[in-house]
Design a protein around this motif. Structure first.
Motif, mmCIF file in Angstrom:
data_model
loop_
_atom_site.group_PDB
_atom_site.id
_atom_site.type_symbol
_atom_site.label_atom_id
_atom_site.label_comp_id
_atom_site.label_asym_id
_atom_site.label_seq_id
_atom_site.Cartn_x
_atom_site.Cartn_y
_atom_site.Cartn_z
ATOM 1 N N ARG A 331 47.836 27.721 40.601
ATOM 2 C CA ARG A 331 48.612 28.903 40.934
ATOM 3 C C ARG A 331 49.335 29.398 39.685
ATOM 4 O O ARG A 331 49.700 28.645 38.808
ATOM 5 C CB ARG A 331 49.617 28.609 42.049
ATOM 6 C CG ARG A 331 50.656 27.556 41.731
ATOM 7 C CD ARG A 331 51.514 27.226 42.941
ATOM 8 N NE ARG A 331 52.290 28.368 43.372
ATOM 9 C CZ ARG A 331 52.791 28.516 44.590
ATOM 10 N NH1 ARG A 331 52.574 27.597 45.512
ATOM 11 N NH2 ARG A 331 53.502 29.577 44.915
ATOM 12 N N ARG A 336 45.898 32.505 42.960
ATOM 13 C CA ARG A 336 45.803 31.192 43.588
ATOM 14 C C ARG A 336 44.348 30.731 43.509
ATOM 15 O O ARG A 336 43.421 31.542 43.655
ATOM 16 C CB ARG A 336 46.233 31.241 45.064
ATOM 17 C CG ARG A 336 47.668 31.699 45.301
ATOM 18 C CD ARG A 336 48.692 30.665 44.886
ATOM 19 N NE ARG A 336 50.041 31.050 45.242
ATOM 20 C CZ ARG A 336 50.867 31.722 44.441
ATOM 21 N NH1 ARG A 336 50.458 32.111 43.237
ATOM 22 N NH2 ARG A 336 52.101 32.018 44.833
ATOM 23 N N ASN A 356 49.272 36.659 44.905
ATOM 24 C CA ASN A 356 50.138 35.540 45.268
ATOM 25 C C ASN A 356 50.420 35.494 46.770
ATOM 26 O O ASN A 356 50.991 34.534 47.268
ATOM 27 C CB ASN A 356 51.462 35.613 44.500
ATOM 28 C CG ASN A 356 52.312 36.820 44.903
ATOM 29 O OD1 ASN A 356 51.788 37.838 45.333
ATOM 30 N ND2 ASN A 356 53.615 36.713 44.752
ATOM 31 N N ASN A 359 46.989 32.577 50.466
ATOM 32 C CA ASN A 359 47.080 31.140 50.259
ATOM 33 C C ASN A 359 45.687 30.518 50.199
ATOM 34 O O ASN A 359 45.058 30.257 51.225
ATOM 35 C CB ASN A 359 47.904 30.501 51.372
ATOM 36 C CG ASN A 359 48.295 29.066 51.056
ATOM 37 O OD1 ASN A 359 47.507 28.309 50.523
ATOM 38 N ND2 ASN A 359 49.523 28.713 51.391
ATOM 39 N N ASP A 362 45.343 26.923 52.045
ATOM 40 C CA ASP A 362 45.230 26.995 53.505
ATOM 41 C C ASP A 362 43.850 27.481 53.930
ATOM 42 O O ASP A 362 43.251 26.951 54.878
ATOM 43 C CB ASP A 362 46.299 27.933 54.074
ATOM 44 C CG ASP A 362 47.682 27.290 54.104
ATOM 45 O OD1 ASP A 362 47.785 26.097 53.761
ATOM 46 O OD2 ASP A 362 48.650 27.985 54.456
#
Length: 567
Positions: A331, A336, A356, A359, A362
């Motif tokens: 990151r 990411r 950003n 995610n 995830d």
């Protein structure tokens, strides 16, 4: 959204635009049924990614899934450039950030395989400029983040470095580290994630091989693996065709992030989905010529206390739903990345986002879930435990992160143990996972482990998938520092070459240093203040009770930076 393709690895990478179009058309027409047969959840995957991006006119992501040696899914949503509305494509080149670390580790592994060094070598054998910190730091301690060496990102912040308008290089970080007089812990005592470890590893590669790491990796790694669009960046002004641009979200919309730093080893590498799909075979194919690097990178050592580590050498080795995964995320401001392999299923997932607000980690686990039918029988019986309400009370208290002022309140509410960080907005409910550990309801990979060793300062560990954060119980005094005038003055640090100014503003102690003005210091314990930025200031008195210095600890990865009073 573009057409999905299936590519058997290894495959030649093609740069010619016309050939790429023919290549995609051929696979889309000839193998589309095969693609959908292999990716039974193709529609669900598309929906998952589309919902993560929200809008195709903003930044987005690109995803690759490798199964049984084939890139069975490669799809993208959103744009790599918002100024010209340029979408992602098959050959988009993106930043890896900390995913780079496994490649730096691989370079060390190659050198050890050539018998040019050993991971048990003293780091000072190759970097004699580094201070001897009372115990030998070995190369393996750099690889697994147990060296105790301070994190340079935090040191730069404590110096008042202007990241928005200044850049730094490996040489600047090396010079900064050679001025450091202390470390956070004994080598091998605990895992504290520090980017500096991998900057020093890049220096070792240079001094042992005679080549800078971008040259060594190109010759020994990327060319043999035919990773033709992977490289460590070595020129900030070089033109990189088909690259992504990074964006961070603000209340006024997206802003573009532009780094001025050229520091490699901990990060600084670029690649593509196709190249990382080839790289995944190092971990998934036991017959691969570089399979020895998989064993090297994923080797886990033991800490001094005999406990097994979850961080190996540039990657985490983490359990997930009965399987072991090799993984690392990356990151930076506006991006990411995530690379994760599940060897037992011969599966790898690669996710990159140039925002950003998306995610990547995830998303990678949501993708894994689509390929995990059930937990293996050998792993179905896992330890379960249910704490009684009276048992929960012994965990209640105020905890503070070691080398930081971040506090965490642990309390019981409606028969449920909850934790709330001083930097968080709401309490997180915890679920029993063993007699001494709990996991978060919303994220089972995050565990709170309570220690019973009375001789240890640490009374709670928070495990974020292998990255450990350490906490101790504290008792707060509502008014521990009654005379703020005691702390007023100018303080200088030789290690950081910076002066801090402390004064009283209104009713609080105020801190000023380059690019940081009027930081309110909040009382904690006697002679201890915090800035509510994961930074703690512990003051020292002489025999007369006068303040003569203070020590700074920050973000869990920097401790005991000495500031002496000069005025």
């Amino acid at each position: 959204m573009r057409s999905k393709t299936v590519i058997k690895l290894p495959c030649p990478f093609v740069n010619n635009l016309m050939f790429i179009r023919k290549y995609i058309i051929f696979f889309t027409i000839g193998l589309s049924s095969y693609c959908y047969g292999q990716v039974e959840n193709s529609a669900r995957l598309d929906s998952l990614l589309q919902s993560a991006v929200n809008s195709n006119i903003g930044p987005g992501l690109t995803v690759g899934i490798v199964k049984n040696g084939e890139l069975i899914y490669h799809n993208s949503f959103g744009n790599v450039n918002l100024e010209y509305d340029i979408p992602f494509n098959d050959s988009t080149i993106f930043d890896l950030a900390s995913v780079t670390k496994q490649f730096t580790s691989a370079c060390i592994g190659i050198l050890e395989n050539k018998r040019m060094l050993s991971v048990n070598d003293d780091v000072r054998k190759y970097i004699p400029e580094l201070t001897f910190y009372q115990d030998t730091i070995r190369i393996k301690h750099l690889l697994n983040h147990t060296s105790g060496i301070r994190n340079h990102n935090v040191l730069l912040d404590l110096m008042g470095f202007d990241f928005a308008h200044q850049g730094y290089t490996n040489e600047m970080i090396e010079e900064l580290m050679f001025r450091q007089n202390g470390v956070n812990n004994l080598p091998g005592e605990k895992m504290l994630y520090s980017n500096t470890n991998y900057v020093l590893l890049a220096l070792i590669v240079k001094r042992v091989s005679g080549m800078k790491i971008h040259e060594f990796a190109q010759k020994e790694l990327f060319e043999p693996l035919k990773m033709t669009n992977s490289f460590y960046r070595n020129d900030m002004n070089a033109i990189i065709k088909n690259r992504t641009y990074s964006y961070y979200k603000t209340k006024d919309g997206f802003k573009q992030s532009n780094s001025l730093s050229l520091c490699v080893g901990a990060g600084g590498m670029k690649s593509t989905i196709s190249d990382l799909a080839k790289w995944s075979q190092v971990f998934l194919d036991s017959a691969h010529q570089y399979f020895y690097l998989s064993k090297f990178i994923t080797h886990t050592d033991k800490l001094i206390n005999g406990l097994d580590m979850k961080h190996a050498r540039g990657m985490f080795v983490s359990p997930y739903k009965g399987y072991y995964t090799y993984n690392h995320s990356g990151r930076d401001i506006g991006m990411r990345s995530q690379f994760i392999c599940l060897p037992e299923l011969n599966l790898a997932v690669i996710v990159y986002s140039n925002s950003n607000s998306i995610n990547a980690v995830d998303i990678s686990y949501q993708i894994l879930d689509l390929f995990i039918d059930k937990i293996p029988e050998a792993n179905e019986k896992t330890e379960t435990y249910a704490h009684r309400k009276d048992e929960l009370k012994k965990y209640v208290g105020t905890y503070q992160e070691l080398n930081s002022d971040m506090k965490m309140q642990v309390f019981v509410e409606n028969d449920t143990l909850k934790a709330k960080s001083s930097l968080g907005n709401q309490a997180v409910p915890l679920k029993s996972s063993s007699t001494t550990s709990f996991q978060r309801f919303d994220n089972p990979s995050v565990k709170h482990i309570f220690l019973s060793d009375k001789d240890s300062k640490v009374s709670m560990q928070v495990d974020f998938g292998g990255a450990i954060f350490y906490f101790e119980t504290i008792k707060l005094d509502p008014n521990p520092n009654k005379n703020l005038k005691d702390y007023v003055g100018d303080y200088f640090s030789k290690e950081l070459n910076v002066t801090y100014l402390l004064s009283i503003k209104d009713t609080f102690l105020s801190l000023d240093y380059p690019n940081n003005q009027e930081i309110a210091l909040i009382e904690g314990q006697k002679d201890v203040f915090g800035s509510n930025r994961r930074t703690k200031y512990s003051f020292c008195r002489n025999d007369k009770g006068e303040i003569v210095s203070f020590k700074v600890a920050s973000e869990g990865t920097v401790n005991n930076i000495l500031f002496e009073k000069i005025k």
